[in-house]
Design an enzyme around this catalytic site. Structure first.
Site, mmCIF file in Angstrom:
data_model
loop_
_atom_site.group_PDB
_atom_site.id
_atom_site.type_symbol
_atom_site.label_atom_id
_atom_site.label_comp_id
_atom_site.label_asym_id
_atom_site.label_seq_id
_atom_site.Cartn_x
_atom_site.Cartn_y
_atom_site.Cartn_z
ATOM 1 N N HIS A 170 -10.227 1.938 -10.308
ATOM 2 C CA HIS A 170 -9.748 2.888 -9.300
ATOM 3 C C HIS A 170 -8.294 3.276 -9.550
ATOM 4 O O HIS A 170 -7.949 4.449 -9.645
ATOM 5 C CB HIS A 170 -9.907 2.271 -7.904
ATOM 6 C CG HIS A 170 -8.920 2.762 -6.888
ATOM 7 N ND1 HIS A 170 -9.003 4.017 -6.322
ATOM 8 C CD2 HIS A 170 -7.814 2.183 -6.358
ATOM 9 C CE1 HIS A 170 -7.992 4.179 -5.486
ATOM 10 N NE2 HIS A 170 -7.254 3.089 -5.491
ATOM 11 N N PHE A 171 -7.413 2.272 -9.680
ATOM 12 C CA PHE A 171 -5.998 2.670 -9.660
ATOM 13 C C PHE A 171 -5.492 3.211 -10.997
ATOM 14 O O PHE A 171 -4.424 3.802 -11.039
ATOM 15 C CB PHE A 171 -5.094 1.587 -9.046
ATOM 16 C CG PHE A 171 -4.907 0.318 -9.799
ATOM 17 C CD1 PHE A 171 -4.272 0.286 -11.025
ATOM 18 C CD2 PHE A 171 -5.311 -0.886 -9.238
ATOM 19 C CE1 PHE A 171 -4.067 -0.904 -11.689
ATOM 20 C CE2 PHE A 171 -5.114 -2.090 -9.894
ATOM 21 C CZ PHE A 171 -4.495 -2.085 -11.136
ATOM 22 N N HIS A 172 -6.284 3.058 -12.071
ATOM 23 C CA HIS A 172 -5.888 3.780 -13.275
ATOM 24 C C HIS A 172 -6.209 5.275 -13.144
ATOM 25 O O HIS A 172 -5.666 6.092 -13.875
ATOM 26 C CB HIS A 172 -6.535 3.178 -14.521
ATOM 27 C CG HIS A 172 -5.822 1.936 -15.000
ATOM 28 N ND1 HIS A 172 -6.034 0.698 -14.444
ATOM 29 C CD2 HIS A 172 -4.860 1.750 -15.940
ATOM 30 C CE1 HIS A 172 -5.255 -0.184 -15.043
ATOM 31 N NE2 HIS A 172 -4.524 0.421 -15.949
ATOM 32 N N TYR A 199 1.903 5.456 -2.343
ATOM 33 C CA TYR A 199 2.298 6.818 -1.943
ATOM 34 C C TYR A 199 3.700 7.134 -2.441
ATOM 35 O O TYR A 199 4.022 8.300 -2.669
ATOM 36 C CB TYR A 199 2.166 7.000 -0.433
ATOM 37 C CG TYR A 199 0.729 6.829 -0.014
ATOM 38 C CD1 TYR A 199 -0.220 7.767 -0.414
ATOM 39 C CD2 TYR A 199 0.306 5.716 0.688
ATOM 40 C CE1 TYR A 199 -1.549 7.600 -0.107
ATOM 41 C CE2 TYR A 199 -1.027 5.540 1.000
ATOM 42 C CZ TYR A 199 -1.960 6.477 0.609
ATOM 43 O OH TYR A 199 -3.273 6.303 0.896
ATOM 44 N N ARG A 213 -11.017 -8.841 -12.418
ATOM 45 C CA ARG A 213 -9.808 -8.226 -12.938
ATOM 46 C C ARG A 213 -8.817 -9.336 -13.292
ATOM 47 O O ARG A 213 -9.046 -10.497 -12.985
ATOM 48 C CB ARG A 213 -9.200 -7.291 -11.885
ATOM 49 C CG ARG A 213 -8.620 -8.016 -10.691
ATOM 50 C CD ARG A 213 -8.092 -7.081 -9.622
ATOM 51 N NE ARG A 213 -6.799 -6.504 -9.968
ATOM 52 C CZ ARG A 213 -5.906 -6.087 -9.057
ATOM 53 N NH1 ARG A 213 -6.171 -6.196 -7.761
ATOM 54 N NH2 ARG A 213 -4.768 -5.560 -9.428
ATOM 55 N N ARG A 214 -7.717 -8.983 -13.944
ATOM 56 C CA ARG A 214 -6.629 -9.918 -14.239
ATOM 57 C C ARG A 214 -7.111 -11.172 -14.945
ATOM 58 O O ARG A 214 -6.672 -12.274 -14.641
ATOM 59 C CB ARG A 214 -5.939 -10.359 -12.943
ATOM 60 C CG ARG A 214 -5.428 -9.220 -12.127
ATOM 61 C CD ARG A 214 -4.686 -9.680 -10.918
ATOM 62 N NE ARG A 214 -3.528 -8.826 -10.746
ATOM 63 C CZ ARG A 214 -2.610 -8.981 -9.821
ATOM 64 N NH1 ARG A 214 -2.694 -9.987 -8.993
ATOM 65 N NH2 ARG A 214 -1.594 -8.171 -9.729
ATOM 66 N N HIS A 228 0.826 -1.198 0.000
ATOM 67 C CA HIS A 228 0.000 0.000 0.000
ATOM 68 C C HIS A 228 0.864 1.253 0.000
ATOM 69 O O HIS A 228 0.607 2.194 -0.729
ATOM 70 C CB HIS A 228 -1.017 0.059 1.135
ATOM 71 C CG HIS A 228 -1.963 1.203 0.899
ATOM 72 N ND1 HIS A 228 -2.823 1.224 -0.170
ATOM 73 C CD2 HIS A 228 -2.107 2.402 1.500
ATOM 74 C CE1 HIS A 228 -3.470 2.381 -0.200
ATOM 75 N NE2 HIS A 228 -3.057 3.117 0.793
#
Lengths: 556, 158
Positions: free
Chosen positions: A383-385, A236, A446-447, A232
């Site tokens: 989300h993470f794109h 950051y 996903r994946r 995680h």
């Protein structure tokens, strides 16, 4: 209004020795090269959700999952850290007006290069189609683990080059506050250094010896937990270099000012403290971990949302000051007055706007019980794109529009093409994420090589198509970016580069007395971060007895 | 360090929103009984088929309106591939993997677990409406990952 305070030691300017500029520039080129490979596979992955397979067009590609491994490794590991390795030391050197430590800088570059060679070998030869998370007991070739460890080591060496700089500067300036730009750059990588240790242990102690045959078995839950211990905070580590630009550079680019020095430092301290003890929220649906510990990590994850909220205020305020100084009036009239014609600014503004949605969806991921609805569905890459794929990547592209000219001594080739890239990419991500998020809410996994899946739900049709269309637009956007950067490097007009890095000023100066100078005692803050990590991860490691039960599986 | 009034207000609103979200989660977990998988025991992946309850994968009645579904995941199938329960049943899922990490997601529900070799995953769900749900492996598990699925069939009341 009080006098403005620079965020660097010498606002008049500083130029790194040519050799160091070259090393930093090549570090960035490695990242862009990785991104090129990564986005081609990204296009194939996105189209697969529209049930279109273009894998046949990739020479030498064995499987979808080999391409997906390349996409993840290239984009979020190589591209992000190559950029940070080039960008953060440059910011530190500029802020302190001191050259970097030559040996550490070269060491960082060579480790990154060698790491890349090993990883490329492992992935291209289809010996490591384990995706970037490398979950045991799927077992990759040893070169994959060693290559990635070298990439991590290159970040440590980049940090060392910055720390040598900082320690030297402080010795010469006793009692002075650390210039803000150096403070945020160094603290970003200090956080990442702590965060990277668990995955380094996982790879060096367990996975690498296991891949070499020196260890017969591993404990999959243990290596997975070590991965997310880093996994995680790694987000950051990707995000903070973008924040460095938003806080310390972008205000200058729009004619604004950063509102508070101490406030900015507190934000970085909070990231240092809270980024790491939150990793178990990626394992909410895992067996073998106590729900109480999961809940504790969930609460801390909500805590880490706070410095991003503070960032939203600070950065918006800095932009508003800029817009108003450029003649904007009224409640929102300052927004159209921002320099939207500057692709570097526009890219970062659109990155921020997308990040609002990225942050909101992230909060849902972190939501203890709600996570079960979307875990491992396409919601998560949706989300993470928007976070690493846009807030970070689009900011890095925006920074490149002044950074590459600055480092090469050539003017940006085409503003118009750069602006087109930015807008097309942003429209692309919004369509793509809409598709993935919607599909995820309907359970689309996903994946997964959806173009060849033996099961299908008609509810995934429209989301899949949006994913494919959006992904194609993102691909076109990045291709235009490469075109602009390539033409800048090869054919940009000499002498039209920016003379200096755009460093901002702050409205409130750092105090020399009271509690505020304590923010600069980075050693203490690192110790506090370690303490929090021990509290958050201690219970798991104290109560969990590892049992090596899994041999390696090579199912690719 | 002076903090601007607007900034104070903005952060205060932010904190209230975050705390309300946490309160909602607390309510969901305590009052609505929505739980996450936790520590439910371990099993040697090599001995899964010799260890109870995995020696008899399938669905069995565990009481009035209660069923236990024992699922073994392996490349690239669920055993059993189809789970049938009558509508209104509360189903206790107990699952594990004999090889690599798999996922178990019952589409359209919140039943969502990782299956990690060596660990036993447990969770409970009540199926209140008749219909078919895909049972999807949602973690990459090798070359045939996209062929790994099953079904949960919730049969209407007779």
């Amino acid at each position: 209004m009080a006098a403005l305070t620079p965020t660097v030691a010498d606002p008049a300017g500083y130029e790194l020795p040519d050799e160091q500029r070259r090393v930093l520039r090549w570090m960035l080129y490695i990242g862009y090269a990785a991104l090129t490979a990564g986005v081609f596979h990204g296009l194939a992955n996105a189209l697969s959700y529209a049930r279109i397979s273009i894998l046949g067009w990739f020479p030498g590609l064995h499987t979808y999952y080999q391409g997906l491994t390349a996409h993840g490794v290239a984009n979020v590991l190589i591209f992000t850290f190559s950029f940070a390795n080039g960008f953060l030391p440059l910011m530190t050197a500029r802020a302190l007006s001191r050259p970097l430590d030559r040996r550490f800088l070269w060491g960082s570059f060579l480790a990154l290069l060698l790491g890349n060679v090993l990883v490329i070998y492992a992935v291209v030869s289809n010996r490591a189609s384990v995706l970037f998370t490398a979950y045991a007991p799927l077992q990759a070739h040893w070169t994959f683990y060693l290559g990635l460890v070298l990439v991590v080591i290159s970040t440590w060496l980049a940090l060392a080059s910055m720390l040598v700089d900082l320690v030297g500067w402080r010795r010469q300036h006793p009692g002075a506050r650390i210039p803000l730009l150096a403070y945020v750059s160094v603290t970003s990588y200090l956080m990442w250094f702590l965060a990277s240790l668990p995955v380094a242990v996982s790879f060096l102690v367990f996975l690498l010896p296991w891949a070499l045959g020196l260890r017969a078995m591993v404990d999959p839950l243990l290596t997975r937990t070590l991965f997310w211990f880093t996994g995680h905070a790694i987000v950051y580590a990707w995000l903070l270099p973008a924040y460095v630009s938003w806080y310390a550079l972008l205000p200058r680019q729009v004619g604004g000012r950063l509102i508070s020095d101490s406030y900015t430092r507190i934000v970085w301290i909070l990231f240092l403290l809270l980024s790491i003890p939150t990793g178990i929220h990626h394992q909410y649906t895992d067996p073998g971990i106590s729900p109480t510990l999961k809940a504790f990590h969930g609460v801390l994850t909500f805590g880490i949302f706070f410095p991003s909220l503070a960032t939203a205020f600070s950065v918006m305020a800095a932009l508003e000051i800029g817009g108003r100084r450029r003649g904007g009036t009224g409640l929102l009239g300052w927004i159209p007055r921002l320099p939207w014609g500057d692709p570097s600014v526009t890219a970062q503004l659109l990155a921020m706007l997308t990040f609002v949605l990225g942050g909101a969806t992230g909060l849902i991921n972190a939501s203890y019980t709600m996570n079960q609805v979307i875990h491992n569905t396409t919601w998560v890459p949706g989300h993470f794109h928007m976070t690493v794929g846009t807030a970070v990547a689009l900011t890095f592209m925006g920074v490149a529009y002044w950074l590459i000219p600055y480092l090469t001594g050539r003017g940006l080739y085409s503003r118009r093409l750069a602006l087109a890239s930015t807008w097309i990419y942003t429209i692309g991500i919004l369509v793509f994420a809409r598709g993935m998020i919607d599909g995820g809410l309907h359970g689309m996994p996903r994946r997964t090589f959806m173009a060849a899946a033996t099961y299908y739900d008609p509810a995934w049709r429209l989301p899949g198509m949006l994913t494919g269309v959006g992904g194609t637009l993102m691909f076109i956007g990045v291709m235009l970016f490469f075109l602009v950067i390539g033409l800048t490097v090869l054919a940009g007009r000499r002498g039209e580069q920016p003379a200096d890095i755009p460093v901002s000023e702050t409205l409130t100066a750092p105090a020399l007395t009271g509690w505020e100078p304590r923010l600069d005692r980075l050693g203490w803050w690192v110790a506090a971060a370690v303490l929090l990590i021990v509290i958050a991860y201690g219970p798991f490691f104290l109560m969990y007895t590892p049992k090596a039960v899994s041999p390696g599986f090579k199912l690719f | 360090m002076k903090v601007h009034t607007y900034e104070r207000a903005f952060l205060a609103v932010g904190i209230v929103v975050l705390l309300s979200c946490l309160a909602a989660l607390l309510y969901a977990s305590l009052a609505m009984g929505i739980h996450l998988p936790g520590i439910s025991g371990r099993v040697d992946p090599k001995l899964v088929y010799k260890t109870a309850p995995f020696d008899h994968p399938g669905v069995r009645l565990a009481g009035l309106g209660h069923y236990e579904a024992v699922v073994v995941a392996q490349t690239w199938a669920f055993n059993p591939p189809v789970i049938r329960v009558p509508v209104g049943s509360t189903v206790y899922f107990t699952a594990t993997s004999i090889d690599v990490i798999h996922g178990l997601n019952v589409e359209g529900t919140r039943l969502n677990m990782m299956l990690i070799p060596g660990q036993i995953s447990r969770n409970t769900y009540r199926f209140t409406e008749p219909g078919e749900h895909l049972l999807i492996c949602h973690e990459y598990c090798g070359l045939g990952h996209h062929t790994m699925s099953g079904k949960v069939i919730v049969e209407p009341a007779p």
